[in-house]
Design an enzyme around this catalytic site. Structure first.
Site: not given
Ligand code: FPP
Length: 256
Positions: A24, A41, A135
Site C-alpha cells: 500500500d 504503481h 520461490l
Molecule cells: C496500493 O497502493 C497498490 C495497488 C492497488 C497496486 C499494486 C500494484 C503494483 C505494486 C504493481 C504490479 C505488481 C505486480 C505483482 C504485477 P494505493 O494505490 O492504494 O496507494 P495509496 O494508499 O497511497 O492510495
C-alpha cells in the site's frame, strides 16, 4: 547468490517460510512528488522486484503479494485500466527472469473478470514456470479473502449436492484444502506498508496464525532495509499457537 549484511543478520534463525504483503501507498508516494497516482504503481514494480530478490536470498518458500483486490474495481476507470496494462507489461517483461531464477508464478483470485489478453498471459506465465522448484510467487489479483472462503464453501456444497461428500465430513482441514494457497506453508508473516493497520479483505483464513507487521513506509520505498526490519521483528516475536509461553520456551531450550 551473495548475501548482504542486512540479509545475513536474519539468516540462521528460524526464518519465515511464507511472507504475504499488502503493498500500500503507491498513490501517496506519487502524489507527494507532484506526480499522477499511476506513477506510484509503476515505481511499485521496482519494489516488487527488490522484494522478490530479498525473499529468494532469505530462502523464503512462498511470497504472496496483494496486487489487486476485488474492491479495487471501484477506483477511477483510468487507474484500473492502467493497472491492467501494467500487469500485462510486467507479466510479459518479467516472466523470463522469474523462470531463469527458478521462481514459480501462481496467480490467485477470480481471473474470470480479466480481459482475454490478460487471462492468456497469466496462463502462459504459469505454464512456463510451473515446474520451477524455487520461490513460489503468488500474486493475488481480483482477490478477496471473503471471495476465497465463499468459493471454497461453494466447491464443498457442490460435492455434497453430487453425493460425493456428507456435510458431516467437512472438517477445518478439508475446508482449508479448497482455499487458495492450500498446498503451501501457512503464512508466517504478513506485512502491510503505507501506514494503515487493517487486513482489507486480504487472506483471512490463511492469516489465522500469522504475525502481523505494519510499517509507515510507502510501497515504492520498500526495499532490502525495510524487508530485513520486518523479518527481524518477526524473529523477535514469540509465537505460541495457543500454548503457553512457558511451554514454548521449554521446547526451544530442549531443541538447542
Ligand atoms: C496500493 O497502493 C497498490 C495497488 C492497488 C497496486 C499494486 C500494484 C503494483 C505494486 C504493481 C504490479 C505488481 C505486480 C505483482 C504485477 P494505493 O494505490 O492504494 O496507494 P495509496 O494508499 O497511497 O492510495
Amino acid at each position: 547468490m551473495t548475501q548482504s549484511p542486512a540479509t545475513e543478520a536474519v539468516v540462521g534463525k528460524v526464518s519465515p517460510r511464507h511472507i504475504a504483503i499488502i503493498m500500500d501507498g503507491n498513490g501517496r508516494w506519487a502524489q507527494s512528488r507532484g506526480k499522477a497516482r499511476i506513477m506510484g504503481h509503476k515505481q511499485g514494480v521496482e519494489a516488487v522486484r527488490e522484494t522478490v530478490r530479498c525473499a529468494t536470498r532469505l530462502g523464503v518458500e512462498s511470497l504472496t503479494l496483494f496486487a489487486f483486490s476485488s474492491e479495487n474495481w471501484r477506483r477511477p476507470e483510468e487507474e484500473v485500466n492502467f493497472l491492467m496494462e501494467l500487469f500485462l507489461l510486467v507479466l510479459g517483461r518479467e516472466v523470463k527472469k522469474l523462470h531463469k531464477n527458478n521462481i514459480k508464478l501462481n496467480i490467485i483470485g477470480d481471473c474470470s473478470a480479466f480481459s482475454e489478453r490478460l487471462k492468456k498471459k497469466i496462463g502462459e506465465a504459469q505454464a512456463l514456470t510451473a515446474g520451477n522448484t524455487g520461490l513460489v510467487l503468488n500474486v493475488a489479483a481480483n482477490y478477496g479473502g471473503c471471495w476465497d472462503i465463499t468459493h471454497a464453501a461453494q466447491q464443498l456444497a457442490e460435492q455434497v449436492a453430487r453425493g460425493e461428500l456428507q456435510s458431516s465430513d467437512i472438517t477445518e482441514s478439508l475446508f482449508a484444502q479448497q482455499l487458495s494457497l492450500s498446498e503451501q506453508p501457512p503464512v508466517d508473516l504478513m506485512i502491510r506498508t503505507g501506514g494503515d493497520h487493517r487486513i482489507s479483505n486480504f487472506l483471512l483464513w490463511q492469516l489465522a496464525y500469522a504475525e502481523l507487521y505494519f510499517t509507515d513506509t510507502l510501497w515504492p520505498d520498500f526495499g532490502e532495509q525495510a524487508f530485513s526490519e520486518a523479518v527481524a521483528v518477526f524473529l523477535s516475536r514469540e509465537r505460541r499457537f495457543g500454548y503457553t509461553g512457558a511451554q514454548v520456551r521449554a521446547w526451544m531450550n530442549d531443541s538447542k
